[in-house]
Motif scaffolding. Structure first.
Motif, PDB file in Angstrom:
ATOM      1  N   ARG A 181      46.167 121.726 147.209  1.00 27.84           N
ATOM      2  CA  ARG A 181      46.752 123.049 147.018  1.00 27.84           C
ATOM      3  C   ARG A 181      48.146 122.811 145.881  1.00 27.84           C
ATOM      4  N   ASN A 182      48.274 121.708 145.155  1.00 25.16           N
ATOM      5  CA  ASN A 182      49.309 121.293 144.506  1.00 25.16           C
ATOM      6  C   ASN A 182      50.803 121.689 145.088  1.00 25.16           C
ATOM      7  N   ILE A 183      50.891 121.093 146.232  1.00 22.71           N
ATOM      8  CA  ILE A 183      52.067 121.137 147.035  1.00 22.71           C
ATOM      9  C   ILE A 183      53.108 120.114 146.851  1.00 22.71           C
ATOM     10  N   LEU A 184      54.215 120.283 146.355  1.00 25.65           N
ATOM     11  CA  LEU A 184      55.208 119.062 146.038  1.00 25.65           C
ATOM     12  C   LEU A 184      55.706 118.926 147.217  1.00 25.65           C
ATOM     13  N   TYR A 185      55.766 117.620 147.878  1.00 25.24           N
ATOM     14  CA  TYR A 185      55.859 116.946 149.084  1.00 25.24           C
ATOM     15  C   TYR A 185      57.053 116.209 148.968  1.00 25.24           C
ATOM     16  N   LEU A 186      58.164 116.786 149.670  1.00 29.82           N
ATOM     17  CA  LEU A 186      59.497 115.894 149.448  1.00 29.82           C
ATOM     18  C   LEU A 186      60.086 115.210 150.802  1.00 29.82           C
ATOM     19  N   PHE A 187      60.859 114.281 150.814  1.00 28.99           N
ATOM     20  CA  PHE A 187      61.542 113.637 151.949  1.00 28.99           C
ATOM     21  C   PHE A 187      62.961 113.856 151.699  1.00 28.99           C
ATOM     22  N   TYR A 188      63.298 114.382 153.048  1.00 27.87           N
ATOM     23  CA  TYR A 188      64.909 114.349 153.235  1.00 27.87           C
ATOM     24  C   TYR A 188      65.725 113.162 152.781  1.00 27.87           C
ATOM     25  N   GLU A 193      69.199 109.653 149.313  1.00 30.04           N
ATOM     26  CA  GLU A 193      69.216 108.305 148.499  1.00 30.04           C
ATOM     27  C   GLU A 193      69.919 108.941 146.871  1.00 30.04           C
ATOM     28  N   ASN A 194      68.875 109.577 146.328  1.00 30.64           N
ATOM     29  CA  ASN A 194      68.929 110.003 145.110  1.00 30.64           C
ATOM     30  C   ASN A 194      68.722 111.352 144.808  1.00 30.64           C
ATOM     31  N   PRO A 195      69.998 112.190 145.072  1.00 34.24           N
ATOM     32  CA  PRO A 195      69.553 113.598 144.975  1.00 34.24           C
ATOM     33  C   PRO A 195      69.184 114.150 143.613  1.00 34.24           C
ATOM     34  N   ALA A 196      69.737 113.326 142.367  1.00 30.14           N
ATOM     35  CA  ALA A 196      69.669 113.792 141.144  1.00 30.14           C
ATOM     36  C   ALA A 196      67.905 113.547 140.715  1.00 30.14           C
ATOM     37  N   ARG A 197      67.485 112.552 141.357  1.00 29.73           N
ATOM     38  CA  ARG A 197      66.143 112.323 141.019  1.00 29.73           C
ATOM     39  C   ARG A 197      65.207 113.427 141.593  1.00 29.73           C
ATOM     40  N   VAL A 198      65.609 113.866 142.809  1.00 28.14           N
ATOM     41  CA  VAL A 198      64.799 114.922 143.356  1.00 28.14           C
ATOM     42  C   VAL A 198      64.962 116.248 142.787  1.00 28.14           C
ATOM     43  N   VAL A 199      66.271 116.432 142.577  1.00 27.58           N
ATOM     44  CA  VAL A 199      66.430 117.772 141.685  1.00 27.58           C
ATOM     45  C   VAL A 199      65.588 117.706 140.492  1.00 27.58           C
ATOM     46  N   ARG A 200      65.532 116.534 139.573  1.00 32.96           N
ATOM     47  CA  ARG A 200      64.571 116.591 138.626  1.00 32.96           C
ATOM     48  C   ARG A 200      63.129 116.727 138.973  1.00 32.96           C
ATOM     49  N   THR A 201      62.810 116.111 140.079  1.00 32.75           N
ATOM     50  CA  THR A 201      61.523 116.256 140.508  1.00 32.75           C
ATOM     51  C   THR A 201      60.962 117.854 140.449  1.00 32.75           C
ATOM     52  N   SER A 209      63.947 123.665 132.708  1.00 35.43           N
ATOM     53  CA  SER A 209      64.419 122.641 131.939  1.00 35.43           C
ATOM     54  C   SER A 209      65.981 122.844 131.991  1.00 35.43           C
ATOM     55  N   VAL A 210      66.740 121.987 132.529  1.00 31.41           N
ATOM     56  CA  VAL A 210      68.010 122.006 132.573  1.00 31.41           C
ATOM     57  C   VAL A 210      68.659 120.839 131.882  1.00 31.41           C
ATOM     58  N   SER A 211      70.049 120.811 131.567  1.00 33.93           N
ATOM     59  CA  SER A 211      70.617 119.561 130.884  1.00 33.93           C
ATOM     60  C   SER A 211      70.847 118.648 131.909  1.00 33.93           C
ATOM     61  N   ASP A 212      71.358 117.263 131.368  1.00 35.89           N
ATOM     62  CA  ASP A 212      71.631 116.324 132.528  1.00 35.89           C
ATOM     63  C   ASP A 212      73.039 116.619 133.062  1.00 35.89           C
ATOM     64  N   GLU A 213      73.714 117.558 132.583  1.00 38.57           N
ATOM     65  CA  GLU A 213      75.120 118.076 133.146  1.00 38.57           C
ATOM     66  C   GLU A 213      74.931 118.828 134.029  1.00 38.57           C
ATOM     67  N   VAL A 214      74.078 119.622 133.775  1.00 39.45           N
ATOM     68  CA  VAL A 214      73.664 120.937 134.757  1.00 39.45           C
ATOM     69  C   VAL A 214      73.028 120.161 136.147  1.00 39.45           C
ATOM     70  N   ILE A 215      72.537 119.077 135.729  1.00 40.00           N
ATOM     71  CA  ILE A 215      71.833 118.436 136.960  1.00 40.00           C
ATOM     72  C   ILE A 215      72.841 117.757 137.857  1.00 40.00           C
ATOM     73  N   ASP A 216      73.729 117.115 137.206  1.00 36.01           N
ATOM     74  CA  ASP A 216      75.105 116.661 137.751  1.00 36.01           C
ATOM     75  C   ASP A 216      75.872 117.702 138.657  1.00 36.01           C
ATOM     76  N   ARG A 217      75.779 118.868 138.229  1.00 31.12           N
ATOM     77  CA  ARG A 217      76.406 119.845 138.575  1.00 31.12           C
ATOM     78  C   ARG A 217      75.824 120.345 139.879  1.00 31.12           C
ATOM     79  N   ILE A 218      74.534 120.533 139.881  1.00 34.43           N
ATOM     80  CA  ILE A 218      73.858 120.714 140.910  1.00 34.43           C
ATOM     81  C   ILE A 218      73.853 119.839 142.039  1.00 34.43           C
TER      82      ILE A 218
END
Ligand code: A3P
Length: 290
Positions: A181-188, A193-201, A209-218
């Motif tokens: 079903r093309n479900i993105l399965y994430l873990f809390y 542990e690494n919110p920036a990595r999950v935000v990118r995923t 597509s957002v900039s690295d700066e926006v990722i940091d802000r999020i």
């Protein structure tokens, strides 16, 4: 206010307000552009929603504040009596693409989501922390069944006798369907542990597509501390007769491993043995269980 009793729908205990409306939920036909966020209650729904809203709005918190509902996106199923509006009613007033939240297990999600190839993000949280969080939520949410004492709650959790049913079936149900079903399965725990990595995923999954700066802000805007103070995220819009935050705030602790403060050694042994049995047919890479 009444605490709604649980009524089984196809074997899954649902609060009566949901069970009695299940036919209209099942008939809901989403637009292919709609996005589903699915979770067992208290696994990180609100956090994920906040990240997605900010991604869509390129990190602009002010734009997010103009969302049509106080807590952003509606739940598909109806959780509370008026004045909290029904999710289905809200959805009908919104134009796609909509973000739709649900706690329904995979087999009770309207088929239209899969027939229309909607994107779906599932968030799973380790069983013990998920249970602790749900226990406090059941204490403060005056529409959910009474949780009773902690020891009994552990048994109810293990037996799947809580609203939305068995945690074990829930996490496994989406896991086994995730590729088809093309479900993105994430873990809390990964988000912690690494919110920036999950935000990118999530960004990549949504073809954004957002900039690295926006990722940091999020990441900053969606920290536990900032979300606790954010009226668009902390559910302060819900009247105290429904959510009694003096008992336990919606944004309670936001940690991994809080279960260590609750389980007795006996409960732990019993729970772990049962967990092995219930999870042996499907391997899901949960962390922080020990
Ligand atoms: P706790 O009760 O353990 O604090 P949901 O949104 O699915 O109802 O999940 C709520 C749980 O997620 C609560 O867990 C809440 O504190 C936690 N949570 C919400 N926002 C968070 C954030 N930004 N960081 C970490 N945890 C968060």
């Amino acid at each position: 206010l009444t605490r709604f009793p649980l009524i089984p729908i196809r074997g899954v205990p649902l609060m009566s307000i949901i069970a009695n409306n299940f036919d209209s939920i099942w008939a809901f036909n989403p637009d292919p552009s709609d996005l589903l966020i699915a979770t067992y209650p208290k696994a990180g729904t609100t956090w994920t929603q906040e990240i997605i809203d900010l991604l869509i709005n390129n990190g602009d918190a002010e734009a997010c504040r103009r969302a049509p509902t106080p807590v952003r996106s509606p739940f598909l199923e109806i959780h509370s009596p008026p004045p909290i509006p029904s999710g289905l009613d809200l959805l009908k007033k919104m134009d796609p693409p909509r973000i739709i939240k649900t706690h329904l297990p995979f087999q009770l999600v309207p088929q239209g989501f899969w027939e229309n190839k909607c994107k779906a993000i599932y968030v799973a949280r380790n069983a013990k922390d998920n249970m602790v969080s749900y226990y406090h939520f059941d204490r403060m949410n005056k529409t959910q069944p009474e949780p009773g004492p902690w020891d009994g709650y552990v048994h109810k959790f293990m037996q799947g006798q809580l609203g939305w049913g068995s945690w074990y079936d829930h996490v496994k149900g989406y896991w086994v369907e995730r590729e088809k079903r093309n479900i993105l399965y994430l873990f809390y725990e990964d988000m912690k542990e690494n919110p920036a990595r999950v935000v990118r995923t999530i960004m990549q999954y949504l073809d954004l597509s957002v900039s690295d700066e926006v990722i940091d802000r999020i990441v900053e805007l969606t920290s536990f501390k900032n979300m606790k103070d954010n009226p668009m995220a902390n559910y302060s819009c819900v009247p105290p007769e429904v959510f009694d935050m003096s008992i336990s705030p919606f944004m309670r602790k936001g940690e991994v491993g809080d279960w260590k403060n609750y389980f007795t050694p006996e409960q732990l042994k019993m729970f772990d043995e049962d967990y092995e049995k219930q999870m042996k047919d499907v391997h899901i890479p949960f962390r922080s269980l020990i």
